[in-house]
Each structure stands twice: as C-alpha cells, then as structure tokens.
Design an enzyme around this catalytic site. Structure first.
Site, PDB file in Angstrom:
ATOM      1  CD  GLN A 139      -1.532   2.391   1.788  1.00 51.45           C
ATOM      2  OE1 GLN A 139      -0.681   2.413   2.674  1.00 51.45           O
ATOM      3  NE2 GLN A 139      -2.068   3.494   1.294  1.00 51.45           N
ATOM      4  CD  GLU A 142      -1.433   0.117  -4.949  1.00 53.48           C
ATOM      5  OE1 GLU A 142      -2.358   0.499  -4.207  1.00 53.48           O
ATOM      6  OE2 GLU A 142      -1.536  -0.875  -5.702  1.00 53.48           O
ATOM      7  CD  GLU A 143       0.337   6.739   2.128  1.00 51.04           C
ATOM      8  OE1 GLU A 143       0.685   7.694   2.849  1.00 51.04           O
ATOM      9  OE2 GLU A 143      -0.050   5.644   2.588  1.00 51.04           O
ATOM     10  NE  ARG A 144       6.694   5.312   1.220  1.00 49.76           N
ATOM     11  CZ  ARG A 144       7.259   4.342   1.917  1.00 49.76           C
ATOM     12  NH1 ARG A 144       7.846   3.324   1.285  1.00 49.76           N
ATOM     13  NH2 ARG A 144       7.233   4.358   3.241  1.00 49.76           N
ATOM     14  N   GLY A 147       1.359  10.197  -3.822  1.00 47.66           N
ATOM     15  CA  GLY A 147       1.868  11.422  -3.209  1.00 47.66           C
ATOM     16  C   GLY A 147       2.588  12.300  -4.213  1.00 47.66           C
TER      17      GLY A 147
END
Length: 284
Positions: A139, A142-144, A147
């Site tokens: 996760q 994907e979050e990075r 971002g």
C-alpha cells in the site's frame, strides 16, 4: 486485493460510494516511518481479537466510520507478526484523544487514538493473519506514487500564479518578472517539475506491468518532497510581503507542501530504501 467478499461489502463498497469515511491506523507515537516497531496488539480470544494500544497522526481519525488497523497479532518476527484489521470506530474502548493542531493541511483532521480492550470479530482480518506488514508495504508503494502525483498540479499552479503576479508587480519601475534572477529561477523550477513528472510516469508504467517499483517510487517521493519545498519557498520569496500573508495561495502551499517530506515515509526513510536497493546500506 486481499479482503474477503464480506469485508468488501461491509467496509470497502460504502467507502468508495462516499457513505463511509475511513482512516488508516499505522503510525504510533514511537513508530512513524519505522512501521515494524508498532506496539498496538490484537490478541486472539476464540472468535475475537482484543485490541490494546494507540495510534498517532491518524488522518480523518476524528470523523472516520472505520479504521484499517495494523496491529501485532502474534509474538513472532516483526515483519511476520502483524495483521490488517477492519475496525469500526463506534466500538466500546475506542477513544479519540484529541485533534492535532497542525502547521498545514488544516482542512483535514488528524487524531490521536487509544484502544482499551476493544473486541472485534476475527473475520475482520484482511487476508492472512501475519501478512499485515507485507500488505501495508504494498500500500505504501502505491501511496508514495500517489503522493508524487498529488503535488505536481499544485506545483504547476504555483509557478504559473507566480509568473502572473511577478509580471504585474512593479519594483523600481519595472516588472519583477523582468529580472533575470526571477525568470531564470522559474524556468529551473519548471524543468525540475517536468523531470519529476517523467519519473512518475516511468514508475507507474512499470508498476502497471507488474514490476516492483519500490526504488523508483522512493526516489520520486524523495524528489517530490524536496522540490515541493523548493518551489514553495522560491515562489513565496518572489511574492514579497504579500507572500507572507494568508490571503494568497503561495503561503498555503508553503505550509501544506512541507508534509510531503514527512507523511508516507520521511525523506530519510526514502534514502534508506534507495540505498538498500543500491546495496550500499550498512548491514545491521
């Protein structure tokens, strides 16, 4: 990706529909970027888990209907003893201690939360017990990437607004933009921004093809945080005194964009990950 059909129906579908607000329970007071060192426990008792501990820096924690909670579910190795759990936020024993007073991102609430003997059905575990750390790392990848994508448009807007403002602002009977130090600097910043965009596109393309892009995602996240600070600081300077007021967008960007180098993994964590993939990180 890993949850049961029942969990998807109960938690995921209404969240996507906008009927539920979700928060992510990972960071703790002594465990931010070092996810493996979290202390919150979920002890199995029959068909239930009993949760004790607390979470920090929980975005939307004051208003969330449920939390995607990472907790220790066994005494094993720190990368194999954690599970992700769907936790309704209206259960007895959940205490939202306070809403944090933040420098930026003030339109979102960020909470400190404590758990005291919170009981939750064991069926609320996402995927396999003990795989929570691995799921969370996926996760974060994907979050990075998200971002990085999320700051590109603000960067673009900020550079364009600064061009427009400095073009009409007069100092010593000439436009501020006419000074070479100003238009050259804005050209440099725009170039850096487009290089970051190209790295993001490359990383996403590789990710869609099924590749591990942890190194590229970490590089892009590192660059995004630093470039966001650089652009916000440089542009604010060109706005002069007006840039130091809350009346203009540049001052908000200056406050909000500072989070990019902290949230979702600090710059230093990104550097450690990059070094690990480069095989230059000292072994413990």
């Amino acid at each position: 990706r890993f949850g049961s059909d029942e969990l998807k129906k109960q938690f995921l579908a209404p969240t996507i529909a906008g009927d539920f607000v979700v928060c992510l329970g990972v960071s703790e007071t002594g465990a931010g970027s070092d996810v493996a060192s979290i202390k919150t426990t979920a002890v199995r008792k029959g068909d239930e888990y009993i949760i004790n501990g607390g979470k920090m820096w929980t975005t939307s924690g004051c208003q969330a209907d449920w939390m995607c909670l990472l907790a220790n579910t066994s005494e094993g190795p720190p990368h194999r003893n954690k599970s992700l759990i769907c936790l309704p936020m209206n259960l007895p024993g959940i205490h939202v201690a306070k809403k944090m007073d933040k420098l930026g991102m003030r339109s979102s609430d960020t909470a400190q939360i404590f758990f005291e003997d919170v009981r939750i059905p064991s069926k609320n575990v996402i995927g396999e017990e003990g795989m929570g750390f691995m799921y969370q790392m996926l996760q974060f990848q994907e979050e990075r990437l998200w971002g990085v994508a999320s700051v590109l448009t603000p960067m673009e807007i900020l550079i364009q607004e600064t061009i427009e403002y400095t073009r009409q602002r007069k100092v010593f009977d000439r436009s501020v933009l006419d000074n070479q130090v100003v238009h050259f600097r804005l050209a440099e910043l725009a170039t850096e921004m487009e290089l970051l965009r190209s790295l993001l596109h490359r990383a996403v393309a590789l990710y869609v093809e099924g590749n591990d892009v942890t190194k590229f995602a970490s590089m892009a996240k590192l660059k995004a945080g630093r470039l966001a600070r650089e652009i916000a600081d440089s542009c604010l300077q060109f706005w002069g005194g007006m840039g130091f007021t809350n009346e203009v967008l540049v001052s908000r960007f200056y406050r909000d964009m500072r989070l990019v180098s902290i949230g979702g993994g600090t710059d230093e964590t990104m550097l450690s990950i990059i070094c690990k993939y480069m095989e230059t990180l000292p072994r413990k």
